[in-house]
Design a protein around this motif. Sequence first.
Motif, PDB file in Angstrom:
ATOM      1  N   GLY A 167      49.832  -6.633 -33.304  1.00  0.00           N
ATOM      2  CA  GLY A 167      50.921  -6.921 -34.218  1.00  0.00           C
ATOM      3  C   GLY A 167      50.588  -6.504 -35.643  1.00  0.00           C
ATOM      4  N   VAL A 168      51.586  -6.041 -36.364  1.00  0.00           N
ATOM      5  CA  VAL A 168      51.438  -5.657 -37.765  1.00  0.00           C
ATOM      6  C   VAL A 168      52.585  -6.269 -38.559  1.00  0.00           C
ATOM      7  N   GLY A 169      52.329  -6.488 -39.855  1.00  0.00           N
ATOM      8  CA  GLY A 169      53.378  -7.025 -40.718  1.00  0.00           C
ATOM      9  C   GLY A 169      53.674  -8.479 -40.427  1.00  0.00           C
ATOM     10  N   ASP A 170      54.915  -8.890 -40.689  1.00  0.00           N
ATOM     11  CA  ASP A 170      55.352 -10.274 -40.515  1.00  0.00           C
ATOM     12  C   ASP A 170      55.439 -10.610 -39.032  1.00  0.00           C
ATOM     13  N   THR A 171      54.799 -11.701 -38.622  1.00  0.00           N
ATOM     14  CA  THR A 171      54.829 -12.123 -37.225  1.00  0.00           C
ATOM     15  C   THR A 171      55.848 -13.239 -36.980  1.00  0.00           C
ATOM     16  N   ASN A 172      56.619 -13.618 -38.021  1.00  0.00           N
ATOM     17  CA  ASN A 172      57.653 -14.649 -37.900  1.00  0.00           C
ATOM     18  C   ASN A 172      57.109 -15.954 -37.325  1.00  0.00           C
ATOM     19  N   GLY A 173      55.887 -16.300 -37.747  1.00  0.00           N
ATOM     20  CA  GLY A 173      55.282 -17.555 -37.308  1.00  0.00           C
ATOM     21  C   GLY A 173      54.666 -17.508 -35.934  1.00  0.00           C
ATOM     22  N   ARG A 174      54.741 -16.369 -35.245  1.00  0.00           N
ATOM     23  CA  ARG A 174      54.139 -16.233 -33.927  1.00  0.00           C
ATOM     24  C   ARG A 174      52.704 -15.756 -34.071  1.00  0.00           C
ATOM     25  N   PRO A 175      51.848 -16.018 -33.073  1.00  0.00           N
ATOM     26  CA  PRO A 175      50.494 -15.440 -33.095  1.00  0.00           C
ATOM     27  C   PRO A 175      50.577 -13.919 -33.132  1.00  0.00           C
ATOM     28  N   ARG A 176      49.680 -13.300 -33.875  1.00  0.00           N
ATOM     29  CA  ARG A 176      49.683 -11.847 -33.967  1.00  0.00           C
ATOM     30  C   ARG A 176      49.308 -11.245 -32.609  1.00  0.00           C
ATOM     31  N   ALA A 177      50.170 -10.380 -32.109  1.00  0.00           N
ATOM     32  CA  ALA A 177      49.958  -9.788 -30.781  1.00  0.00           C
ATOM     33  C   ALA A 177      48.671  -8.982 -30.745  1.00  0.00           C
ATOM     34  N   ASN A 178      47.977  -9.053 -29.614  1.00  0.00           N
ATOM     35  CA  ASN A 178      46.744  -8.296 -29.399  1.00  0.00           C
ATOM     36  C   ASN A 178      46.556  -8.175 -27.889  1.00  0.00           C
ATOM     37  N   LEU A 179      47.113  -7.095 -27.324  1.00  0.00           N
ATOM     38  CA  LEU A 179      47.207  -6.986 -25.870  1.00  0.00           C
ATOM     39  C   LEU A 179      46.681  -5.643 -25.382  1.00  0.00           C
ATOM     40  N   GLY A 180      45.862  -5.692 -24.349  1.00  0.00           N
ATOM     41  CA  GLY A 180      45.361  -4.486 -23.704  1.00  0.00           C
ATOM     42  C   GLY A 180      45.879  -4.404 -22.277  1.00  0.00           C
ATOM     43  N   ALA A 181      46.075  -3.176 -21.785  1.00  0.00           N
ATOM     44  CA  ALA A 181      46.552  -2.986 -20.415  1.00  0.00           C
ATOM     45  C   ALA A 181      45.888  -1.749 -19.816  1.00  0.00           C
ATOM     46  N   PHE A 182      45.537  -1.858 -18.543  1.00  0.00           N
ATOM     47  CA  PHE A 182      44.930  -0.753 -17.812  1.00  0.00           C
ATOM     48  C   PHE A 182      45.688  -0.593 -16.508  1.00  0.00           C
ATOM     49  N   GLN A 183      46.223   0.608 -16.272  1.00  0.00           N
ATOM     50  CA  GLN A 183      46.974   0.884 -15.056  1.00  0.00           C
ATOM     51  C   GLN A 183      46.304   2.009 -14.276  1.00  0.00           C
ATOM     52  N   PRO A 184      45.575   1.689 -13.216  1.00  0.00           N
ATOM     53  CA  PRO A 184      44.974   2.741 -12.383  1.00  0.00           C
ATOM     54  C   PRO A 184      46.025   3.355 -11.472  1.00  0.00           C
ATOM     55  N   PHE A 185      45.901   4.666 -11.222  1.00  0.00           N
ATOM     56  CA  PHE A 185      46.775   5.372 -10.286  1.00  0.00           C
ATOM     57  C   PHE A 185      45.937   5.874  -9.115  1.00  0.00           C
ATOM     58  N   VAL A 186      46.378   5.613  -7.901  1.00  0.00           N
ATOM     59  CA  VAL A 186      45.753   6.169  -6.705  1.00  0.00           C
ATOM     60  C   VAL A 186      46.868   6.514  -5.724  1.00  0.00           C
ATOM     61  N   PHE A 187      46.954   7.795  -5.325  1.00  0.00           N
ATOM     62  CA  PHE A 187      48.016   8.231  -4.430  1.00  0.00           C
ATOM     63  C   PHE A 187      47.451   9.134  -3.337  1.00  0.00           C
ATOM     64  N   TYR A 188      47.949   8.914  -2.117  1.00  0.00           N
ATOM     65  CA  TYR A 188      47.515   9.709  -0.969  1.00  0.00           C
ATOM     66  C   TYR A 188      48.761  10.251  -0.266  1.00  0.00           C
ATOM     67  N   GLN A 189      48.847  11.580  -0.166  1.00  0.00           N
ATOM     68  CA  GLN A 189      50.006  12.223   0.442  1.00  0.00           C
ATOM     69  C   GLN A 189      49.910  12.161   1.971  1.00  0.00           C
ATOM     70  N   LEU A 190      50.975  11.643   2.590  1.00  0.00           N
ATOM     71  CA  LEU A 190      51.008  11.482   4.045  1.00  0.00           C
ATOM     72  C   LEU A 190      51.654  12.668   4.747  1.00  0.00           C
ATOM     73  N   GLY A 191      52.318  13.528   3.994  1.00  0.00           N
ATOM     74  CA  GLY A 191      53.007  14.662   4.588  1.00  0.00           C
ATOM     75  C   GLY A 191      54.507  14.466   4.595  1.00  0.00           C
ATOM     76  N   SER A 192      55.255  15.561   4.593  1.00  0.00           N
ATOM     77  CA  SER A 192      56.723  15.548   4.610  1.00  0.00           C
ATOM     78  C   SER A 192      57.307  14.801   3.419  1.00  0.00           C
ATOM     79  N   GLY A 193      56.566  14.767   2.322  1.00  0.00           N
ATOM     80  CA  GLY A 193      57.044  14.107   1.114  1.00  0.00           C
ATOM     81  C   GLY A 193      56.713  12.635   1.019  1.00  0.00           C
ATOM     82  N   TYR A 194      56.204  12.032   2.090  1.00  0.00           N
ATOM     83  CA  TYR A 194      55.836  10.619   2.056  1.00  0.00           C
ATOM     84  C   TYR A 194      54.430  10.462   1.485  1.00  0.00           C
ATOM     85  N   TYR A 195      54.216   9.347   0.807  1.00  0.00           N
ATOM     86  CA  TYR A 195      52.893   9.075   0.257  1.00  0.00           C
ATOM     87  C   TYR A 195      52.674   7.573   0.159  1.00  0.00           C
TER      88      TYR A 195
END
Length: 261
Positions: A167-195
């Motif tokens: 969070g930056v600037g005015d937080t309107n009385g809320r706790p200042r945001a501080n959030l991390g996120a990690f999104q792993p991608f794993v994909f296996y093609q099954l054939g004919s467009g399916y995965y």
Amino acid sequence: MKSFFKRLAQLSILCVASTPAYAQSDAAQANNPLADITAFNIQNYYIGDFTGPANATGNQFVLRYAKPVTLGSSNWLIRASLPFNSLPVGTDGQTLSGVGDFDVFAAYQFNTGNPGISFALGPQVVVPTASDDRLGADQWQLGLANVYFNATSPVFQYGYLLTWRGGVGDTNGRPRANLGAFQPFVFYQLGSGYYTGGAPIWTYNFVNDSYSVPLGIRLGKVTKRGNTVYNFFVEPQYSVFDKGIGLPKWQIYAALNMQFQ
């Protein structure tokens, strides 16, 4: 939301039933967040249970647009997301619905020397557009986004999206945001467009030390009609590690992603 699921089901039937020829590279790149293709995604998370009080459900519907941009000799990917949230508030089972916070990042795409490998890094901005302050952070946020995707194999692709924002600037009385996120991608093609595979989002809130680590298994179908690649999938997810109240315990992630070639 019922009309959304009905329309999504109709579109999924169209995608699965259609059988035009498509390149194997279309399937391999269909889940690449850094694909050099304009894309529009319709995504939905149905949350069947939350940590904390029982008998609460929720929903997050997300519209997402991504477009590659060339500035001089540099290549960027601009990705913007706008959620519509329906979340429980209080302890009486009441649900609050409305627009959430608008999120956009601009990722500079590095030249990896390999067309099958994408790597990008850039700034992220979260705009407090929530129609109710309980549906968003109620403050501006700035951060970073880092994306890696490896599609050198036509059968197996993997990568990640790593973001942090504060969070930056005015937080309107809320706790200042501080959030991390990690999104792993794993994909296996099954054939004919399916995965199969998965792309859960693991989050950590540095303010209150809460976290959520879901795992999921996806069944998807990629097909091409004209110059558009359609990617429809359903991915049930379950939290295997979590701490805090109000986090998804299990959810169903479904989407129709479109790439316009």
